[in-house]
Design a protein around this motif. Structure first.
Motif, PDB file in Angstrom:
ATOM      1  N   GLY A   1      -4.937   4.194   0.389  1.00  0.00           N
ATOM      2  CA  GLY A   1      -4.738   3.022   1.240  1.00  0.00           C
ATOM      3  C   GLY A   1      -3.637   2.076   0.854  1.00  0.00           C
ATOM      4  N   HIS A   2      -2.920   2.340  -0.223  1.00  0.00           N
ATOM      5  CA  HIS A   2      -1.806   1.471  -0.612  1.00  0.00           C
ATOM      6  C   HIS A   2      -0.546   1.871   0.153  1.00  0.00           C
ATOM      7  CE1 HIS A   2      -4.004  -0.422  -3.939  1.00  0.00           C
ATOM      8  NE2 HIS A   2      -4.514   0.782  -4.183  1.00  0.00           N
TER       9      HIS A   2
ATOM     10  N   PHE B   1       4.305   0.029  -2.427  1.00  0.00           N
ATOM     11  CA  PHE B   1       3.500  -0.126  -3.645  1.00  0.00           C
ATOM     12  C   PHE B   1       3.601   1.121  -4.513  1.00  0.00           C
ATOM     13  CE2 PHE B   1      -0.407   0.513  -6.041  1.00  0.00           C
ATOM     14  CZ  PHE B   1      -0.577  -0.706  -6.676  1.00  0.00           C
ATOM     15  N   ALA B   2       3.563   2.289  -3.898  1.00  0.00           N
ATOM     16  CA  ALA B   2       3.662   3.541  -4.646  1.00  0.00           C
ATOM     17  C   ALA B   2       5.000   3.635  -5.376  1.00  0.00           C
ATOM     18  CB  ALA B   2       3.482   4.726  -3.705  1.00  0.00           C
ATOM     19  N   ALA B   3       6.088   3.227  -4.683  1.00  0.00           N
ATOM     20  CA  ALA B   3       7.406   3.245  -5.325  1.00  0.00           C
ATOM     21  C   ALA B   3       7.478   2.224  -6.452  1.00  0.00           C
ATOM     22  CB  ALA B   3       8.494   2.972  -4.287  1.00  0.00           C
ATOM     23  N   LEU B   4       6.887   1.033  -6.219  1.00  0.00           N
ATOM     24  CA  LEU B   4       6.880  -0.004  -7.252  1.00  0.00           C
ATOM     25  C   LEU B   4       6.127   0.450  -8.490  1.00  0.00           C
ATOM     26  CD1 LEU B   4       7.464  -2.948  -8.119  1.00  0.00           C
ATOM     27  CD2 LEU B   4       5.319  -3.603  -6.980  1.00  0.00           C
ATOM     28  N   SER B   5       5.103   1.261  -8.306  1.00  0.00           N
ATOM     29  CA  SER B   5       4.303   1.704  -9.446  1.00  0.00           C
ATOM     30  C   SER B   5       5.138   2.499 -10.447  1.00  0.00           C
ATOM     31  CB  SER B   5       3.119   2.549  -8.965  1.00  0.00           C
ATOM     32  OG  SER B   5       3.549   3.803  -8.454  1.00  0.00           O
ATOM     33  N   VAL B   6       6.121   3.268  -9.962  1.00  0.00           N
ATOM     34  CA  VAL B   6       6.962   4.049 -10.873  1.00  0.00           C
ATOM     35  C   VAL B   6       7.834   3.131 -11.715  1.00  0.00           C
ATOM     36  CG1 VAL B   6       8.722   5.834 -11.003  1.00  0.00           C
ATOM     37  CG2 VAL B   6       6.916   6.002  -9.301  1.00  0.00           C
TER      38      VAL B   6
ATOM     39  N   ALA C   1      -4.620  -4.638  -6.535  1.00  0.00           N
ATOM     40  CA  ALA C   1      -3.269  -4.106  -6.717  1.00  0.00           C
ATOM     41  C   ALA C   1      -2.611  -4.596  -8.013  1.00  0.00           C
ATOM     42  CB  ALA C   1      -2.407  -4.448  -5.502  1.00  0.00           C
ATOM     43  N   PRO C   2      -2.648  -5.918  -8.331  1.00  0.00           N
ATOM     44  CA  PRO C   2      -2.041  -6.357  -9.601  1.00  0.00           C
ATOM     45  C   PRO C   2      -2.689  -5.713 -10.827  1.00  0.00           C
ATOM     46  CG  PRO C   2      -2.391  -8.234  -8.142  1.00  0.00           C
ATOM     47  CD  PRO C   2      -3.100  -7.076  -7.520  1.00  0.00           C
ATOM     48  N   LEU C   3      -4.031  -5.612 -10.817  1.00  0.00           N
ATOM     49  CA  LEU C   3      -4.706  -4.975 -11.951  1.00  0.00           C
ATOM     50  C   LEU C   3      -4.355  -3.488 -12.047  1.00  0.00           C
ATOM     51  CD1 LEU C   3      -8.285  -6.566 -11.891  1.00  0.00           C
ATOM     52  CD2 LEU C   3      -6.426  -6.992 -13.511  1.00  0.00           C
ATOM     53  N   LEU C   4      -4.174  -2.844 -10.901  1.00  0.00           N
ATOM     54  CA  LEU C   4      -3.817  -1.437 -10.893  1.00  0.00           C
ATOM     55  C   LEU C   4      -2.430  -1.223 -11.488  1.00  0.00           C
ATOM     56  CD1 LEU C   4      -5.214   1.152 -10.017  1.00  0.00           C
ATOM     57  CD2 LEU C   4      -4.147   0.919  -7.777  1.00  0.00           C
ATOM     58  N   LEU C   5      -1.500  -2.108 -11.158  1.00  0.00           N
ATOM     59  CA  LEU C   5      -0.152  -2.008 -11.724  1.00  0.00           C
ATOM     60  C   LEU C   5      -0.175  -2.274 -13.233  1.00  0.00           C
ATOM     61  CD1 LEU C   5       1.994  -3.783  -8.980  1.00  0.00           C
ATOM     62  CD2 LEU C   5       1.889  -1.337  -9.484  1.00  0.00           C
ATOM     63  N   ALA C   6      -0.976  -3.258 -13.648  1.00  0.00           N
ATOM     64  CA  ALA C   6      -1.088  -3.547 -15.083  1.00  0.00           C
ATOM     65  C   ALA C   6      -1.674  -2.349 -15.832  1.00  0.00           C
ATOM     66  CB  ALA C   6      -1.943  -4.794 -15.304  1.00  0.00           C
TER      67      ALA C   6
END
Length: 386
Positions: free
Chosen positions: A240-241, A245-250, A297-302
């Motif tokens: 669902g993201h 967001f997926a690109a930012l995660s990399v 989302a912020p916790l997932l990125l962290a």
């Protein structure tokens, strides 16, 4: 063949060699980080099929394999510093070729040669780094090396929006950059007082027998690293993201990983190195197992940033332990074995994670990687007790 050693002598670090190696691996990482997506996007823009683009990427992998098999013979013909400079010049010529022609057969040849040359820089550079560094500083120097590698991989893709994917400008500028690195490397090697010893294919196979735990560490790093880069963005979209967001995660994965490696290096010099490796594997495993439980989302990125730093710490630890435990020709053989282990781990990581997500559900991807890392952590711990 030089055998495993126990006592490690102290000496002044060979800083010209260390700086040359860090410059070389940064150039290698920028070249790989930029050319992987840039070549694919350029071919796609010309209407080339996805299958052909995949075959072109296999040409790069074939070059890596050829370099690994020929490394021992080449180190007997020329010194490591000359091979590194020649390989950097070879990378520059390959990139200039990609910039100057659109012939698909020529691109296949250039991609194979690029894989060959960057692999030579990578393997010889690691062996030279450990030869030039005393054990009291080995972890910190390995951490700086890891930061250069991560930073190069992160910087490469960021240049694509600025340079575009057509016209060959990105390839041309990268060719000029690597030529400058080759020139600086040549200047630095004039003041270097160390050189890695020649190796052989027999040493390579011997290293696999002598250092299964180090090989497993690199294998698991490749497994977790490529799963994070290639499969986790797909997981984020499936859960669902957004694609942004997926690109930012990399990016979030790469930048903190680079910044963390010097601190990991300090820990490797201050604490028992095997315990640091076990802790890194445990943190990465816990992070992967926790991903399906996190919705913010912020916790997932962290969490993703912690996973990246911990999984790459496995490689920093393996490189440090390689220099601590081995000498002479086995350093070159160990670096070549690491390249093969990373290739195998990355292939398994991307394939297995994607298969689990398709066969079961998206959450099976990170959970599967976490379980593999848990098993690896237990193996590391058991080996440490023995």
């Amino acid at each position: 063949m030089t055998s495993k050693t126990v006592e490690v002598g102290d000496f002044a670090p060979d800083w010209p060699a260390i700086i040359a190696v860090v410059l070389g691996v940064t150039a290698f990482s920028v070249a790989q980080g930029l050319t992987y997506p840039l070549i694919s996007l350029s071919l796609e823009g010309r209407g080339v099929s996805a299958a052909t683009i995949g075959l072109n990427a296999m040409g790069f992998a074939a070059g890596l394999a050829a370099a690994t098999l020929l490394l021992g013979r080449l180190t007997k013909l020329a010194s490591a510093d000359r091979l590194i400079i020649a390989s950097l010049c070879g990378c520059s010529l390959c990139l200039a070729t990609l910039a100057s022609t659109s012939s698909l057969p020529v691109w296949f040849i250039a991609r194979f040669a690029l894989g060959f040359f960057v692999s030579m820089v990578f393997m010889l550079g690691e062996a030279w780094l450990n030869t030039a560094c005393p054990d009291r500083l080995r972890g910190r120097v390995s951490g700086l090396y890891g930061a250069g590698m991560c930073g190069g991989f992160a910087a490469g893709p960021l240049a694509i929006p600025l340079l575009g994917t057509s016209g060959g400008l990105g390839f041309a500028l990268l060719a000029i950059y690597i030529t400058l690195v080759a020139f600086l490397t040549g200047l630095l090697t004039m003041g270097a007082r160390t050189r890695p010893e020649p190796s052989s294919t027999r040493d390579l196979f011997a290293f696999f027998r002598h250092a299964p735990i180090l090989i497993l560490m690199v294998l698991m790093f490749g497994f977790a690293d490529i799963a994070a880069i290639s499969a986790m963005p797909v997981y984020f979209v499936k859960t669902g993201h957004s694609q942004a967001f997926a690109a930012l995660s990399v990016t979030v994965l790469a930048v903190p990983t680079a910044l963390a490696q010097p601190f990991v290096g300090v820990l490797l010099d201050k604490l028992p190195r095997r315990r640091v490796a076990i802790s890194a594997a445990a943190v990465a495993a816990t992070g992967y197992l926790a991903i399906p439980l996190v919705t913010s989302a912020p916790l997932l990125l962290a969490l993703f940033a912690v996973i990246g730093a911990a999984s790459f710490a496995l490689y920093t630890a393996a490189l440090t332990m390689l220099g601590e435990e081995y000498r002479g020709s086995m350093l070159v053989a160990g670096s070549a074995a690491f390249a093969l282990a990373y290739a195998a781990g990355s292939a398994a990581g991307s394939g297995a994670t994607g298969f689990l997500m398709s066969l079961i559900n998206p959450a099976a991807g990170p959970l599967g990687v976490g379980v593999v890392l848990v098993v690896s952590t237990l193996i590391f711990a058991a080996a440490g007790r023995r």
